[in-house]
Design a protein around this motif. Structure first.
Motif, PDB file in Angstrom:
ATOM      1  N   PHE A  20      -6.503 -25.779 -86.232  1.00 28.77           N
ATOM      2  CA  PHE A  20      -7.850 -25.682 -85.677  1.00 28.77           C
ATOM      3  C   PHE A  20      -8.905 -25.921 -86.746  1.00 28.77           C
ATOM      4  N   LEU A  21      -8.672 -25.399 -87.943  1.00 29.45           N
ATOM      5  CA  LEU A  21      -9.668 -25.510 -89.010  1.00 29.45           C
ATOM      6  C   LEU A  21      -9.623 -26.840 -89.752  1.00 29.45           C
ATOM      7  N   PHE A  22      -8.418 -27.367 -90.017  1.00 31.62           N
ATOM      8  CA  PHE A  22      -8.306 -28.501 -90.923  1.00 31.62           C
ATOM      9  C   PHE A  22      -7.691 -29.754 -90.314  1.00 31.62           C
ATOM     10  N   GLY A  23      -7.057 -29.669 -89.165  1.00 33.48           N
ATOM     11  CA  GLY A  23      -6.501 -30.854 -88.544  1.00 33.48           C
ATOM     12  C   GLY A  23      -4.985 -30.933 -88.664  1.00 33.48           C
ATOM     13  N   PRO A  24      -4.417 -31.934 -88.016  1.00 31.95           N
ATOM     14  CA  PRO A  24      -2.958 -32.015 -87.923  1.00 31.95           C
ATOM     15  C   PRO A  24      -2.258 -32.353 -89.228  1.00 31.95           C
ATOM     16  N   ASP A  25      -2.912 -33.060 -90.138  1.00 34.92           N
ATOM     17  CA  ASP A  25      -2.237 -33.420 -91.379  1.00 34.92           C
ATOM     18  C   ASP A  25      -1.954 -32.201 -92.247  1.00 34.92           C
ATOM     19  N   VAL A  26      -2.849 -31.240 -92.264  1.00 37.56           N
ATOM     20  CA  VAL A  26      -2.623 -30.009 -93.030  1.00 37.56           C
ATOM     21  C   VAL A  26      -1.522 -29.174 -92.379  1.00 37.56           C
ATOM     22  N   VAL A  27      -1.470 -29.159 -91.057  1.00 35.28           N
ATOM     23  CA  VAL A  27      -0.423 -28.407 -90.359  1.00 35.28           C
ATOM     24  C   VAL A  27       0.946 -29.004 -90.655  1.00 35.28           C
ATOM     25  N   MET A  28       1.045 -30.320 -90.634  1.00 39.33           N
ATOM     26  CA  MET A  28       2.329 -30.959 -90.928  1.00 39.33           C
ATOM     27  C   MET A  28       2.767 -30.674 -92.359  1.00 39.33           C
ATOM     28  N   ALA A  29       1.840 -30.638 -93.290  1.00 37.34           N
ATOM     29  CA  ALA A  29       2.178 -30.288 -94.669  1.00 37.34           C
ATOM     30  C   ALA A  29       2.625 -28.836 -94.755  1.00 37.34           C
ATOM     31  N   TYR A  30       1.964 -27.955 -94.018  1.00 41.41           N
ATOM     32  CA  TYR A  30       2.347 -26.534 -93.982  1.00 41.41           C
ATOM     33  C   TYR A  30       3.749 -26.351 -93.416  1.00 41.41           C
ATOM     34  N   GLY A  32       6.136 -28.373 -93.674  1.00 36.08           N
ATOM     35  CA  GLY A  32       7.132 -29.021 -94.512  1.00 36.08           C
ATOM     36  C   GLY A  32       7.504 -30.411 -94.050  1.00 36.08           C
ATOM     37  N   ARG A  33       6.662 -31.051 -93.315  1.00 39.92           N
ATOM     38  CA  ARG A  33       6.922 -32.413 -92.828  1.00 39.92           C
ATOM     39  C   ARG A  33       5.992 -33.378 -93.562  1.00 39.92           C
ATOM     40  N   GLY A  34       6.369 -33.689 -94.780  1.00 36.92           N
ATOM     41  CA  GLY A  34       5.527 -34.472 -95.674  1.00 36.92           C
ATOM     42  C   GLY A  34       5.230 -35.872 -95.191  1.00 36.92           C
ATOM     43  N   TRP A  35       6.240 -36.564 -94.666  1.00 34.71           N
ATOM     44  CA  TRP A  35       6.010 -37.937 -94.212  1.00 34.71           C
ATOM     45  C   TRP A  35       5.092 -37.974 -92.997  1.00 34.71           C
ATOM     46  N   THR A  36       5.232 -37.018 -92.109  1.00 33.35           N
ATOM     47  CA  THR A  36       4.356 -36.965 -90.940  1.00 33.35           C
ATOM     48  C   THR A  36       2.932 -36.628 -91.353  1.00 33.35           C
ATOM     49  N   ALA A  37       2.770 -35.726 -92.324  1.00 28.84           N
ATOM     50  CA  ALA A  37       1.440 -35.395 -92.826  1.00 28.84           C
ATOM     51  C   ALA A  37       0.790 -36.614 -93.456  1.00 28.84           C
ATOM     52  N   THR A  38       1.576 -37.369 -94.217  1.00 29.21           N
ATOM     53  CA  THR A  38       1.049 -38.586 -94.834  1.00 29.21           C
ATOM     54  C   THR A  38       0.652 -39.609 -93.775  1.00 29.21           C
ATOM     55  N   ALA A  39       1.446 -39.718 -92.718  1.00 31.82           N
ATOM     56  CA  ALA A  39       1.129 -40.656 -91.636  1.00 31.82           C
ATOM     57  C   ALA A  39      -0.162 -40.255 -90.919  1.00 31.82           C
ATOM     58  N   TYR A  40      -0.332 -38.966 -90.640  1.00 34.80           N
ATOM     59  CA  TYR A  40      -1.573 -38.506 -90.010  1.00 34.80           C
ATOM     60  C   TYR A  40      -2.782 -38.772 -90.906  1.00 34.80           C
ATOM     61  N   PHE A  41      -2.646 -38.489 -92.188  1.00 36.82           N
ATOM     62  CA  PHE A  41      -3.756 -38.695 -93.122  1.00 36.82           C
ATOM     63  C   PHE A  41      -4.109 -40.176 -93.214  1.00 36.82           C
ATOM     64  N   THR A  42      -3.091 -41.021 -93.360  1.00 38.13           N
ATOM     65  CA  THR A  42      -3.321 -42.457 -93.462  1.00 38.13           C
ATOM     66  C   THR A  42      -3.913 -43.007 -92.164  1.00 38.13           C
ATOM     67  N   GLY A  43      -3.419 -42.529 -91.031  1.00 36.79           N
ATOM     68  CA  GLY A  43      -3.963 -42.956 -89.745  1.00 36.79           C
ATOM     69  C   GLY A  43      -5.432 -42.593 -89.591  1.00 36.79           C
ATOM     70  N   GLY A  44      -5.815 -41.414 -90.051  1.00 37.50           N
ATOM     71  CA  GLY A  44      -7.222 -41.017 -89.989  1.00 37.50           C
ATOM     72  C   GLY A  44      -8.110 -41.898 -90.845  1.00 37.50           C
ATOM     73  N   ILE A  45      -7.625 -42.257 -92.030  1.00 40.30           N
ATOM     74  CA  ILE A  45      -8.394 -43.139 -92.904  1.00 40.30           C
ATOM     75  C   ILE A  45      -8.528 -44.525 -92.281  1.00 40.30           C
ATOM     76  N   VAL A  46      -7.429 -45.039 -91.717  1.00 42.75           N
ATOM     77  CA  VAL A  46      -7.454 -46.364 -91.091  1.00 42.75           C
ATOM     78  C   VAL A  46      -8.406 -46.387 -89.905  1.00 42.75           C
TER      79      VAL A  46
END
Length: 66
Positions: A20-30, A32-46
């Protein structure tokens, strides 16, 4: 160390609060799903770059948010 023990436990309420506070990429990192967090972060930038390229203005200006 006790502070890292809290991150190993991974509680659903903590994941929901982080999402709720930071978005899905931080949740995926929390979780332990590093590749999914990276995909969410990269998708947001794109998507942000695509909005700037298509509309020429940031999304907040398009929605008239001040």
């Amino acid at each position: 160390m006790q502070i890292f023990r809290a991150f190993r436990a991974r509680r659903p309420i903590c994941a929901a609060t982080l999402g709720f506070l930071f978005g899905p990429d931080v949740v995926m990192a929390y979780l332990g799903r590093g590749w999914t967090a990276t995909a969410y972060f990269t998708g947001g930038i794109v998507i942000s770059i695509a909005q700037l390229w298509l509309f020429g203005v940031p999304s907040a200006a398009v929605l008239d948010i001040s």
